[in-house]
Design a protein around this motif. Structure first.
Motif, PDB file in Angstrom:
ATOM      1  N   MET A   1     -14.547  29.150   7.819  1.00 41.83           N
ATOM      2  CA  MET A   1     -15.907  29.642   7.649  1.00 41.83           C
ATOM      3  C   MET A   1     -16.163  29.897   6.164  1.00 41.83           C
ATOM      4  N   ALA A   2     -17.271  29.368   5.676  1.00 41.88           N
ATOM      5  CA  ALA A   2     -17.622  29.531   4.271  1.00 41.88           C
ATOM      6  C   ALA A   2     -18.149  30.945   4.017  1.00 41.88           C
ATOM      7  N   ASP A   3     -17.952  31.407   2.793  1.00 39.48           N
ATOM      8  CA  ASP A   3     -18.466  32.718   2.401  1.00 39.48           C
ATOM      9  C   ASP A   3     -19.933  32.562   1.995  1.00 39.48           C
ATOM     10  N   ALA A   4     -20.825  33.056   2.819  1.00 40.38           N
ATOM     11  CA  ALA A   4     -22.257  32.908   2.589  1.00 40.38           C
ATOM     12  C   ALA A   4     -22.693  33.531   1.268  1.00 40.38           C
ATOM     13  N   ASN A   5     -22.023  34.583   0.830  1.00 39.21           N
ATOM     14  CA  ASN A   5     -22.405  35.247  -0.420  1.00 39.21           C
ATOM     15  C   ASN A   5     -22.272  34.334  -1.632  1.00 39.21           C
ATOM     16  N   GLU A   6     -21.352  33.373  -1.560  1.00 39.44           N
ATOM     17  CA  GLU A   6     -21.184  32.422  -2.660  1.00 39.44           C
ATOM     18  C   GLU A   6     -22.429  31.572  -2.873  1.00 39.44           C
ATOM     19  N   TYR A   7     -23.187  31.352  -1.825  1.00 36.42           N
ATOM     20  CA  TYR A   7     -24.325  30.446  -1.858  1.00 36.42           C
ATOM     21  C   TYR A   7     -25.668  31.157  -1.782  1.00 36.42           C
ATOM     22  N   LYS A   8     -25.649  32.484  -1.750  1.00 34.63           N
ATOM     23  CA  LYS A   8     -26.879  33.255  -1.537  1.00 34.63           C
ATOM     24  C   LYS A   8     -27.923  33.012  -2.621  1.00 34.63           C
ATOM     25  N   ALA A   9     -27.553  33.031  -3.876  1.00 31.69           N
ATOM     26  CA  ALA A   9     -28.516  32.849  -4.963  1.00 31.69           C
ATOM     27  C   ALA A   9     -29.164  31.467  -4.896  1.00 31.69           C
ATOM     28  N   THR A  10     -28.367  30.451  -4.641  1.00 30.07           N
ATOM     29  CA  THR A  10     -28.906  29.093  -4.507  1.00 30.07           C
ATOM     30  C   THR A  10     -29.828  29.010  -3.310  1.00 30.07           C
ATOM     31  N   PHE A  11     -29.384  29.578  -2.193  1.00 26.05           N
ATOM     32  CA  PHE A  11     -30.190  29.577  -0.976  1.00 26.05           C
ATOM     33  C   PHE A  11     -31.550  30.215  -1.235  1.00 26.05           C
ATOM     34  N   GLU A  12     -31.563  31.342  -1.911  1.00 24.11           N
ATOM     35  CA  GLU A  12     -32.815  32.054  -2.173  1.00 24.11           C
ATOM     36  C   GLU A  12     -33.754  31.261  -3.071  1.00 24.11           C
ATOM     37  N   MET A  13     -33.218  30.451  -3.971  1.00 28.41           N
ATOM     38  CA  MET A  13     -34.063  29.597  -4.812  1.00 28.41           C
ATOM     39  C   MET A  13     -34.710  28.494  -3.984  1.00 28.41           C
ATOM     40  N   VAL A  14     -33.990  27.974  -3.007  1.00 26.23           N
ATOM     41  CA  VAL A  14     -34.517  26.911  -2.160  1.00 26.23           C
ATOM     42  C   VAL A  14     -35.506  27.467  -1.144  1.00 26.23           C
ATOM     43  N   ASP A  15     -35.246  28.653  -0.644  1.00 25.89           N
ATOM     44  CA  ASP A  15     -36.093  29.313   0.353  1.00 25.89           C
ATOM     45  C   ASP A  15     -37.333  29.879  -0.341  1.00 25.89           C
ATOM     46  N   VAL A  16     -38.239  29.003  -0.696  1.00 24.90           N
ATOM     47  CA  VAL A  16     -39.398  29.358  -1.511  1.00 24.90           C
ATOM     48  C   VAL A  16     -40.281  30.408  -0.849  1.00 24.90           C
ATOM     49  N   ASP A  17     -40.480  30.316   0.453  1.00 25.51           N
ATOM     50  CA  ASP A  17     -41.365  31.268   1.118  1.00 25.51           C
ATOM     51  C   ASP A  17     -40.681  32.589   1.472  1.00 25.51           C
ATOM     52  N   GLY A  18     -39.367  32.659   1.237  1.00 25.08           N
ATOM     53  CA  GLY A  18     -38.639  33.901   1.436  1.00 25.08           C
ATOM     54  C   GLY A  18     -38.471  34.343   2.877  1.00 25.08           C
ATOM     55  N   ASP A  19     -38.573  33.403   3.816  1.00 24.33           N
ATOM     56  CA  ASP A  19     -38.447  33.775   5.227  1.00 24.33           C
ATOM     57  C   ASP A  19     -37.009  33.835   5.727  1.00 24.33           C
ATOM     58  N   GLY A  20     -36.058  33.528   4.843  1.00 25.34           N
ATOM     59  CA  GLY A  20     -34.651  33.586   5.232  1.00 25.34           C
ATOM     60  C   GLY A  20     -34.115  32.289   5.812  1.00 25.34           C
ATOM     61  N   TYR A  21     -34.898  31.225   5.705  1.00 23.34           N
ATOM     62  CA  TYR A  21     -34.491  29.921   6.225  1.00 23.34           C
ATOM     63  C   TYR A  21     -34.952  28.821   5.285  1.00 23.34           C
ATOM     64  N   ILE A  22     -34.267  27.700   5.335  1.00 26.58           N
ATOM     65  CA  ILE A  22     -34.691  26.513   4.598  1.00 26.58           C
ATOM     66  C   ILE A  22     -35.280  25.546   5.609  1.00 26.58           C
ATOM     67  N   SER A  23     -36.526  25.189   5.382  1.00 30.32           N
ATOM     68  CA  SER A  23     -37.226  24.250   6.247  1.00 30.32           C
ATOM     69  C   SER A  23     -37.055  22.832   5.691  1.00 30.32           C
ATOM     70  N   PRO A  24     -37.378  21.828   6.489  1.00 30.10           N
ATOM     71  CA  PRO A  24     -37.342  20.459   5.957  1.00 30.10           C
ATOM     72  C   PRO A  24     -38.222  20.296   4.716  1.00 30.10           C
ATOM     73  N   ALA A  25     -39.393  20.923   4.701  1.00 30.91           N
ATOM     74  CA  ALA A  25     -40.288  20.820   3.541  1.00 30.91           C
ATOM     75  C   ALA A  25     -39.653  21.440   2.297  1.00 30.91           C
ATOM     76  N   GLU A  26     -38.975  22.570   2.452  1.00 25.64           N
ATOM     77  CA  GLU A  26     -38.312  23.209   1.309  1.00 25.64           C
ATOM     78  C   GLU A  26     -37.160  22.344   0.813  1.00 25.64           C
ATOM     79  N   LEU A  27     -36.433  21.719   1.722  1.00 25.53           N
ATOM     80  CA  LEU A  27     -35.359  20.813   1.327  1.00 25.53           C
ATOM     81  C   LEU A  27     -35.922  19.615   0.578  1.00 25.53           C
ATOM     82  N   GLU A  28     -37.016  19.096   1.074  1.00 22.14           N
ATOM     83  CA  GLU A  28     -37.681  17.967   0.423  1.00 22.14           C
ATOM     84  C   GLU A  28     -38.104  18.337  -0.999  1.00 22.14           C
TER      85      GLU A  28
END
Length: 72
Positions: free
Chosen positions: A1-28
């Motif tokens: 299992m990966a350590d989610a904290n390692e990727y949190k900052a990157t995840f938050e940059m991709v999660d533009v709307d801040g809903d806690g998820y990455i949508s296909p549009a955000e990935l695009e």
């Protein structure tokens, strides 16, 4: 299992709307910002592949798993 904290900052940059998820549009948007063309269909395929609980979006934990697999 990966350590989610390692990727949190990157995840938050991709999660533009801040809903806690990455949508296909955000990935695009991310891929285009990185200079990589990606179709809407391909973005959906990537999300489906990474979406462990099948809710149609990528959570932080799923993102960490995807990133740790990609690093291998």
């Amino acid at each position: 299992m990966a350590d989610a904290n390692e990727y949190k900052a990157t995840f938050e940059m991709v999660d533009v709307d801040g809903d806690g998820y990455i949508s296909p549009a955000e990935l695009e948007n991310l891929m285009r910002a990185l200079g990589q063309e990606i179709s809407s269909t391909r973005a959906i395929e990537v999300v489906v592949a990474a979406d462990g609980n099948r809710d149609g979006k990528i959570s932080l934990e799923e993102f960490a798993e995807l990133m740790s697999r990609s690093a291998l």
